[in-house]
Design an enzyme around this catalytic site. Sequence first.
Site, mmCIF file in Angstrom:
data_model
loop_
_atom_site.group_PDB
_atom_site.id
_atom_site.type_symbol
_atom_site.label_atom_id
_atom_site.label_comp_id
_atom_site.label_asym_id
_atom_site.label_seq_id
_atom_site.Cartn_x
_atom_site.Cartn_y
_atom_site.Cartn_z
ATOM 1 N N LYS A 82 0.610 -1.207 -0.234
ATOM 2 C CA LYS A 82 0.039 -0.035 -0.090
ATOM 3 C C LYS A 82 0.939 1.157 -0.002
ATOM 4 O O LYS A 82 1.984 1.209 0.501
ATOM 5 C CB LYS A 82 -0.920 0.127 1.306
ATOM 6 C CG LYS A 82 -1.862 -1.103 1.341
ATOM 7 C CD LYS A 82 -2.821 -0.840 2.811
ATOM 8 C CE LYS A 82 -3.853 -1.688 2.635
ATOM 9 N NZ LYS A 82 -5.146 -1.667 1.684
ATOM 10 N N ASP A 110 -2.854 -7.754 -1.602
ATOM 11 C CA ASP A 110 -3.616 -6.621 -0.717
ATOM 12 C C ASP A 110 -5.059 -7.176 -0.483
ATOM 13 O O ASP A 110 -5.868 -6.630 0.396
ATOM 14 C CB ASP A 110 -3.550 -5.448 -1.233
ATOM 15 C CG ASP A 110 -3.808 -4.123 0.086
ATOM 16 O OD1 ASP A 110 -3.819 -4.611 1.118
ATOM 17 O OD2 ASP A 110 -4.107 -3.066 -0.701
ATOM 18 N N ARG A 169 -10.218 -11.612 2.371
ATOM 19 C CA ARG A 169 -11.080 -12.641 1.895
ATOM 20 C C ARG A 169 -10.546 -14.047 1.919
ATOM 21 O O ARG A 169 -10.990 -15.041 1.964
ATOM 22 C CB ARG A 169 -11.206 -12.328 0.340
ATOM 23 C CG ARG A 169 -10.303 -12.196 -0.346
ATOM 24 C CD ARG A 169 -10.880 -11.078 -1.795
ATOM 25 N NE ARG A 169 -10.883 -9.974 -1.608
ATOM 26 C CZ ARG A 169 -11.219 -9.140 -2.455
ATOM 27 N NH1 ARG A 169 -11.548 -9.471 -3.859
ATOM 28 N NH2 ARG A 169 -11.292 -7.733 -2.215
HETATM 29 N N1 BES Z 1 -8.286 -3.610 4.564
HETATM 30 C C1 BES Z 1 -8.341 -3.532 3.200
HETATM 31 C C2 BES Z 1 -9.555 -2.492 3.203
HETATM 32 C C3 BES Z 1 -9.898 -1.143 3.749
HETATM 33 C C4 BES Z 1 -9.462 0.011 3.270
HETATM 34 C C5 BES Z 1 -10.249 -1.397 5.071
HETATM 35 C C6 BES Z 1 -9.359 0.955 3.912
HETATM 36 C C7 BES Z 1 -10.426 -0.080 5.745
HETATM 37 C C8 BES Z 1 -10.109 0.929 5.070
HETATM 38 C C9 BES Z 1 -8.234 -4.719 2.425
HETATM 39 O O1 BES Z 1 -7.528 -5.758 2.757
HETATM 40 C C10 BES Z 1 -7.851 -4.199 1.061
HETATM 41 O O2 BES Z 1 -6.642 -3.741 1.093
HETATM 42 N N2 BES Z 1 -8.668 -4.292 -0.027
HETATM 43 C C11 BES Z 1 -8.381 -3.941 -1.342
HETATM 44 C C12 BES Z 1 -8.922 -4.910 -2.297
HETATM 45 C C13 BES Z 1 -8.348 -4.710 -3.615
HETATM 46 C C14 BES Z 1 -6.724 -4.915 -3.672
HETATM 47 C C15 BES Z 1 -9.103 -5.541 -4.429
HETATM 48 C C16 BES Z 1 -8.787 -2.095 -1.477
HETATM 49 O O3 BES Z 1 -10.080 -1.912 -1.130
HETATM 50 O O4 BES Z 1 -8.322 -1.463 -2.268
HETATM 51 ZN ZN ZN Z 2 -6.998 -5.779 4.747
HETATM 52 MN MN MN Z 3 -5.503 -5.312 2.051
#
Ligand code: BES
Ligand code: ZN
Ligand code: MN
Length: 494
Positions: free
Chosen positions: A261, A331, A335
């Site tokens: 990230k 990331d 899931r």
């Molecule tokens: N933990 C994040 C989602 C998240 C984002 C929670 C902002 C709280 C605040 C999750 O693991 C993630 O990184 N999701 C990605 C998915 C993508 C790679 C398909 C996302 O939301 O960008």
């Molecule tokens: Zn996450």
């Molecule tokens: Mn993530």
Amino acid sequence: MPVKLQLSFAKTAPKGDFTTICLIGKNGEIIPHLEKDVAAYLIAAMATAQFTGKSGKSLVIYADQNSYLLIGTGDKLAAGIEAENLGGKLFSALNGTASKRGWLPDHKLDDAVLADICFGANLASYHFDSYFTDKGKDDVSVQLAVGDDALNADSALIKDRQALANGVFLARDLVFEPANKLFPAEFALRCSALSALGLEVEILDEAAMEKLGMGALLGVGQGSRRDSFMVVMNWKGGGDEAPFALVGKGVTFDTGGISIKPAKGMEDMKWDMGGAAAVTGAMCAIAGRKLTKNVVGVIGLVENMPDGNAQRPGDVVTAMSGKTIEVINTDAEGRLVLADALHYTETRFKPEAMVNLATLTGAIIGSLGKEYGGLFANSNDLAKQLVAAGEATTEGLWQMPMGPAYDRMLKSHIADMKNIGGPCGGAITAACFLARFVEKTPWAHLDIAGKAWSDAATAIVPKGGTGYGVRLLNRLIDDWQGATILEQADEADG
Ligand code: BES
Ligand code: ZN
Ligand code: MN
């Protein structure tokens, strides 16, 4: 400066500089019975201050010997969220008085209304101050003395609300904790402590999960120096019946892994265990309340880090269900954790229904903002009851669609599925991914990425860790009516 709450019960005015609290109805009527001249004096003061008794508004009047805190109740003062909010506002208003002590004389309120006012004041008094070195030094307390015929500190209602507050506070604490202090093993340890409430707590380590074939969860944790765990918290209050199951995503820190990230805002990912915190808090509340029902909580605890052993984009892992997953984006890890947690929970406990909570996608915040949690379900009955529980607790949920057109976006060329969909509808494809790991149980997925942490305080929720989900789940299980799964629609378009 943290402000604590000291709740006590007193039928007559306590000695000392206690402000008399008066609830004011919507037409400015004073609810407790007061001496005529006092009432006349307060009515005149309200007129001067143009105070009308609007819900939650307050007015402090300092008289010769006595002081009065008037607080508006609005139209009606029902048990539940209205009384809780009033209690929260009462706490803040008392904190603003000179003595910070108030006495609420007998208003002949329903016991439940009064208990919820106390509960709201309690929720409002929460603060997280573990890491201030001068912690406790200038703490002050607000004293609320309640005068009532029936209620006292030992009343079942008061104890019940205290147990629920303990669950909310536990969830908030877990969310506030930084990731160098709260990592999977430490989280598991805090769950173990709940056995004091009569919960059976079982901890699966990596070897145990390996044996069970949880390749999806273990793949996420393999890039971290910290071990992964799965914790099972079992409350057996209901005999032989099938349990209600709660499942939580517990990523104690989400760097994104090799699909790392951006730096900006990454600190927020310490609360990527908000789903697991809600489940743990709910189990704490349920055990504390000694619910006469079986409820099992299962959380998957991992840290998503990018070390030399981390999984790579393109890796293929095999989940406990036997299905293979091509990990396109490391990331999209929540899931993967839930895939194994859901399958394990369903096959081992055969629950009557299963609800998982997860800070799963940024996309749900794009869809709903931070007002509602996203709700996805394979059962209309379950979805309806969740929406109702959300309304009753102001832990709101908005139902989102699923279906084969979204599910198809998960197609992989070398495995049963990939772990991300296309560029759009990311919260929905994430839900479809989870659905592939649930066989035949009424199930709902709550995407709480927008709800676990708040940017601004409300009357009963602090800025920061909200404890979202604890009151919601508690209410859902209290009001539970049973549910059936939707008939699988024939896929007309192949
Ligand atoms: N933990 C994040 C989602 C998240 C984002 C929670 C902002 C709280 C605040 C999750 O693991 C993630 O990184 N999701 C990605 C998915 C993508 C790679 C398909 C996302 O939301 O960008
Ligand atoms: Zn996450
Ligand atoms: Mn993530």
